[in-house]
Design a protein around this motif. Structure first.
Motif, PDB file in Angstrom:
ATOM      1  N   VAL A 166      11.751  -2.376   6.404  1.00 47.24           N
ATOM      2  CA  VAL A 166      11.236  -1.384   5.463  1.00 47.24           C
ATOM      3  C   VAL A 166      12.269  -0.268   5.346  1.00 47.24           C
ATOM      4  O   VAL A 166      12.663   0.315   6.364  1.00 47.24           O
ATOM      5  CB  VAL A 166       9.888  -0.821   5.957  1.00 47.24           C
ATOM      6  N   ASP A 167      12.712   0.035   4.129  1.00 47.95           N
ATOM      7  CA  ASP A 167      13.780   1.021   3.950  1.00 47.95           C
ATOM      8  C   ASP A 167      13.541   1.905   2.727  1.00 47.95           C
ATOM      9  O   ASP A 167      13.018   1.438   1.700  1.00 47.95           O
ATOM     10  CB  ASP A 167      15.133   0.314   3.782  1.00 47.95           C
ATOM     11  N   ILE A 168      13.943   3.161   2.865  1.00 49.05           N
ATOM     12  CA  ILE A 168      13.940   4.116   1.748  1.00 49.05           C
ATOM     13  C   ILE A 168      15.366   4.616   1.577  1.00 49.05           C
ATOM     14  O   ILE A 168      15.991   5.089   2.529  1.00 49.05           O
ATOM     15  CB  ILE A 168      13.001   5.307   2.019  1.00 49.05           C
ATOM     16  N   TRP A 169      15.893   4.500   0.365  1.00 43.33           N
ATOM     17  CA  TRP A 169      17.244   4.968   0.056  1.00 43.33           C
ATOM     18  C   TRP A 169      17.172   6.107  -0.960  1.00 43.33           C
ATOM     19  O   TRP A 169      16.361   6.080  -1.879  1.00 43.33           O
ATOM     20  CB  TRP A 169      18.075   3.822  -0.528  1.00 43.33           C
ATOM     21  N   GLY A 170      18.062   7.087  -0.771  1.00 40.57           N
ATOM     22  CA  GLY A 170      18.197   8.166  -1.748  1.00 40.57           C
ATOM     23  C   GLY A 170      17.340   9.375  -1.477  1.00 40.57           C
ATOM     24  O   GLY A 170      17.203  10.233  -2.357  1.00 40.57           O
ATOM     25  N   SER A 207       0.822  -1.215   0.000  1.00 40.07           N
ATOM     26  CA  SER A 207       0.000   0.000   0.000  1.00 40.07           C
ATOM     27  C   SER A 207       0.853   1.262   0.000  1.00 40.07           C
ATOM     28  O   SER A 207       0.390   2.337  -0.400  1.00 40.07           O
ATOM     29  CB  SER A 207      -0.951   0.003   1.204  1.00 40.07           C
ATOM     30  N   TYR A 208       2.115   1.148   0.456  1.00 38.39           N
ATOM     31  CA  TYR A 208       3.021   2.298   0.468  1.00 38.39           C
ATOM     32  C   TYR A 208       3.981   2.297  -0.731  1.00 38.39           C
ATOM     33  O   TYR A 208       4.881   3.125  -0.809  1.00 38.39           O
ATOM     34  CB  TYR A 208       3.824   2.318   1.772  1.00 38.39           C
ATOM     35  N   GLY A 209       3.799   1.351  -1.631  1.00 38.27           N
ATOM     36  CA  GLY A 209       4.616   1.336  -2.846  1.00 38.27           C
ATOM     37  C   GLY A 209       6.000   0.752  -2.678  1.00 38.27           C
ATOM     38  O   GLY A 209       6.903   1.056  -3.470  1.00 38.27           O
ATOM     39  N   HIS A 269       0.238  12.988   8.550  1.00 42.11           N
ATOM     40  CA  HIS A 269      -0.065  11.572   8.336  1.00 42.11           C
ATOM     41  C   HIS A 269      -1.164  11.061   9.272  1.00 42.11           C
ATOM     42  O   HIS A 269      -1.672   9.956   9.076  1.00 42.11           O
ATOM     43  CB  HIS A 269       1.193  10.722   8.547  1.00 42.11           C
ATOM     44  N   GLY A 270      -1.490  11.852  10.275  1.00 41.02           N
ATOM     45  CA  GLY A 270      -2.529  11.443  11.217  1.00 41.02           C
ATOM     46  C   GLY A 270      -2.084  10.414  12.231  1.00 41.02           C
ATOM     47  O   GLY A 270      -2.891   9.604  12.702  1.00 41.02           O
ATOM     48  N   VAL A 271      -0.791  10.424  12.598  1.00 41.07           N
ATOM     49  CA  VAL A 271      -0.274   9.422  13.534  1.00 41.07           C
ATOM     50  C   VAL A 271       0.392  10.057  14.757  1.00 41.07           C
ATOM     51  O   VAL A 271       1.111   9.379  15.503  1.00 41.07           O
ATOM     52  CB  VAL A 271       0.729   8.470  12.824  1.00 41.07           C
ATOM     53  N   SER A 272       0.139  11.339  14.998  1.00 38.96           N
ATOM     54  CA  SER A 272       0.816  12.043  16.093  1.00 38.96           C
ATOM     55  C   SER A 272       0.541  11.423  17.451  1.00 38.96           C
ATOM     56  O   SER A 272       1.397  11.462  18.351  1.00 38.96           O
ATOM     57  CB  SER A 272       0.390  13.519  16.115  1.00 38.96           C
ATOM     58  N   LEU A 284       7.450   5.672   9.288  1.00 36.42           N
ATOM     59  CA  LEU A 284       6.756   5.652  10.581  1.00 36.42           C
ATOM     60  C   LEU A 284       5.247   5.511  10.395  1.00 36.42           C
ATOM     61  O   LEU A 284       4.580   4.793  11.152  1.00 36.42           O
ATOM     62  CB  LEU A 284       7.081   6.912  11.383  1.00 36.42           C
ATOM     63  N   ALA A 285       4.707   6.170   9.385  1.00 34.29           N
ATOM     64  CA  ALA A 285       3.277   6.027   9.100  1.00 34.29           C
ATOM     65  C   ALA A 285       2.953   4.598   8.704  1.00 34.29           C
ATOM     66  O   ALA A 285       1.917   4.040   9.089  1.00 34.29           O
ATOM     67  CB  ALA A 285       2.867   6.991   7.984  1.00 34.29           C
ATOM     68  N   GLY A 286       3.859   3.967   7.937  1.00 34.49           N
ATOM     69  CA  GLY A 286       3.664   2.569   7.570  1.00 34.49           C
ATOM     70  C   GLY A 286       3.687   1.659   8.784  1.00 34.49           C
ATOM     71  O   GLY A 286       2.886   0.714   8.893  1.00 34.49           O
ATOM     72  N   MET A 287       4.595   1.931   9.720  1.00 35.48           N
ATOM     73  CA  MET A 287       4.647   1.143  10.948  1.00 35.48           C
ATOM     74  C   MET A 287       3.335   1.248  11.721  1.00 35.48           C
ATOM     75  O   MET A 287       2.800   0.249  12.212  1.00 35.48           O
ATOM     76  CB  MET A 287       5.810   1.616  11.833  1.00 35.48           C
TER      77      MET A 287
END
Length: 465
Positions: free
Chosen positions: A170-174, A80-82, A297-300, A185-188
């Motif tokens: 789960v990782d984002i590079w670049g 869902s997060y691509g 993100h609505g997760v505060s 964090l929103a995905g978590m």
């Protein structure tokens, strides 16, 4: 005397040689039982220890169904997060993990020499493997990748902590900046929500390693010492300061410096932190920006600022975070942060990266505590098919084939059994419907289909199943 009868008698005799509570004595287990070998010779057969190695698990069908259910949530949220799925070998070169002496992960490796004399280890975490892959493949950045690897660490086994576990990575590079941290964090949080947890159950502590770096640099502590200090400070949650004083002295750092660090790390809010390091602090600005994005993100309500969180791995460079059980009964559920400097430690160029690891063991324990874990004892099968005449009933085989051809899951009874047994078996495996072939209905080219939920049963032409 036949081997089988001799074995039975010996097993019976051994069972009387027990200790307290009727347990087989250690001596009997070591001795094993005697079997008749070639030419009448007796050989000793050691009794097999049926337990898996300490700290590891078997996955019989019920636990395998539980694992599949949890992993399906990992896959669904990632999709869902691509994020794109990847994997790597469970066996890696030991040098991949020995970046910094003193890290727990370095001390907990399952390491050995392979047959070629090369030092290898079972992977204790996935991020170094990801770094190796990115360096080798050179994919076009940015990338969003995830995996669910099995990891191994030799450590004390407690509730939620095992020597092997699976971990959603789960990782984002670049990507520079806090938008990447906010995304993972929103995905978590969405994973937590998907299994029924709320912000009353779980919180996520947030801090920045940059805060510690700014403070230590003002004290003249930098370079390799900084990473070592982070590893030691991370241990203070588990041990008193006296336990690490010797290590600090080895680094040339006095107790007064650590006490000053602890004052900063004791800040309860970002405003408190800003009073110590100043509003112009880059780390303070980053944390404020991150919290603002998390609000979008609505997760505060899941987030808790905690200046004491630094994470034990030396490669973290910026924002760090840990998901925790708000009751305090369990260890950290997940953890991660920004690690822009990891590739540099392997001789590559500095590359922006952020991600987390989310273990399977702790979340299952938490779901049990909250009564949110589904019952996986029974399986789920669409049809149970049985022939009145047993396996000789070709119509039962044909019926199973028709249903399987339509994409149904089918358990075909492979023995001749009474119908009472068939229905009990169908209930045990969670079959939705039972198909009975043969008998009078079979003579008419029909079979009986019974709905296990409603009890309704109808006669159906075999070709119309």
């Amino acid at each position: 005397m036949s081997t089988r009868l001799m074995s039975t008698r010996l097993m019976s005799t051994s069972s009387n040689d027990t200790g307290g509570g009727g347990r087989r004595s250690a001596e009997v287990v070591r001795r094993g039982k005697e079997e008749e070998g070639g030419e009448g010779k007796k050989v000793k057969v050691e009794k097999l220890d049926v337990k898996p190695p300490k700290g590891t698990r078997d996955f019989p069908p019920s636990l395998s169904r539980q694992q599949t259910w949890l992993f399906s949530h990992f896959h669904a949220v990632s999709k869902s997060y691509g994020f794109s799925h990847y994997d790597s070998p469970i066996l890696e070169s030991t040098s991949l993990y020995t970046r910094k002496a003193g890290e727990e992960v370095t001390e907990q490796l399952y390491s050995f020499l392979d047959k070629g004399g090369r030092p290898v280890s079972l992977r204790p975490e996935m991020t170094p493997s990801l770094a190796r892959m990115v360096m080798g493949l050179k994919p076009t950045l940015p990338i969003k990748w995830y995996s669910i690897p099995q990891c191994w660490r030799y450590e004390r086994s407690t509730r939620g902590r095992r020597r092997e576990h699976y971990q959603w990575n789960v990782d984002i590079w670049g990507v520079e900046g806090e938008a990447a941290e906010a995304e993972v964090l929103a995905g978590m949080v969405d994973l937590m929500r998907s299994v029924g947890l709320t912000s009353d159950d779980v919180g996520i502590k947030i801090n920045s390693r940059a805060v510690l770096r700014e403070v230590t640099e003002k004290m003249g502590i930098g370079g390799d010492k900084f990473a070592s200090v982070c590893v030691l400070v991370d241990k203070l949650e588990k041990v008193p300061i006296e336990a690490i004083e010797g290590d600090l002295k080895d680094l040339g750092i006095g107790r007064e410096v650590v006490e000053e660090l602890l004052t900063v790390l004791g800040s309860k809010t970002i405003d408190d932190l800003a009073e110590h390091v100043g509003e112009e602090s880059e780390a303070v600005r980053d944390l404020r920006s991150l919290l603002r994005l998390l609000d979008f993100h609505g997760v505060s309500d899941w987030m808790v600022f905690d200046a004491s969180v630094v994470r034990g791995l030396s490669y973290y460079t910026g924002v760090v975070f840990e998901a925790f059980d708000r009751t305090g009964n369990l260890r950290a559920i997940a953890g991660g942060g920004r690690y822009d400097g990891l590739v540099e430690t392997y001789g590559g160029e500095r590359t922006p990266a952020v991600g987390f690891g989310f273990g399977d063991a702790v979340i299952v324990e938490l779901l049990k505590d909250k009564g949110l874990l589904p019952d996986f004892e029974r399986g789920t099968v669409d049809y149970c098919v049985a022939g009145v005449e047993g396996p000789e009933d070709g119509e039962a085989v044909r019926a199973a084939g028709i249903l399987r051809g339509k994409g149904m899951s089918v358990d075909l009874v492979l023995e001749k059994r009474k119908m009472k047994w068939v229905f009990k078996h169908a209930d045990r495996i969670g079959a939705r419907k039972v198909v009975i072939t043969g008998g009078e209905e079979g003579e008419r080219g029909e079979c009986i289909v019974k709905d296990m939920d409603t009890g309704e049963q109808v006669a159906v032409k075999l070709g119309e199943l």
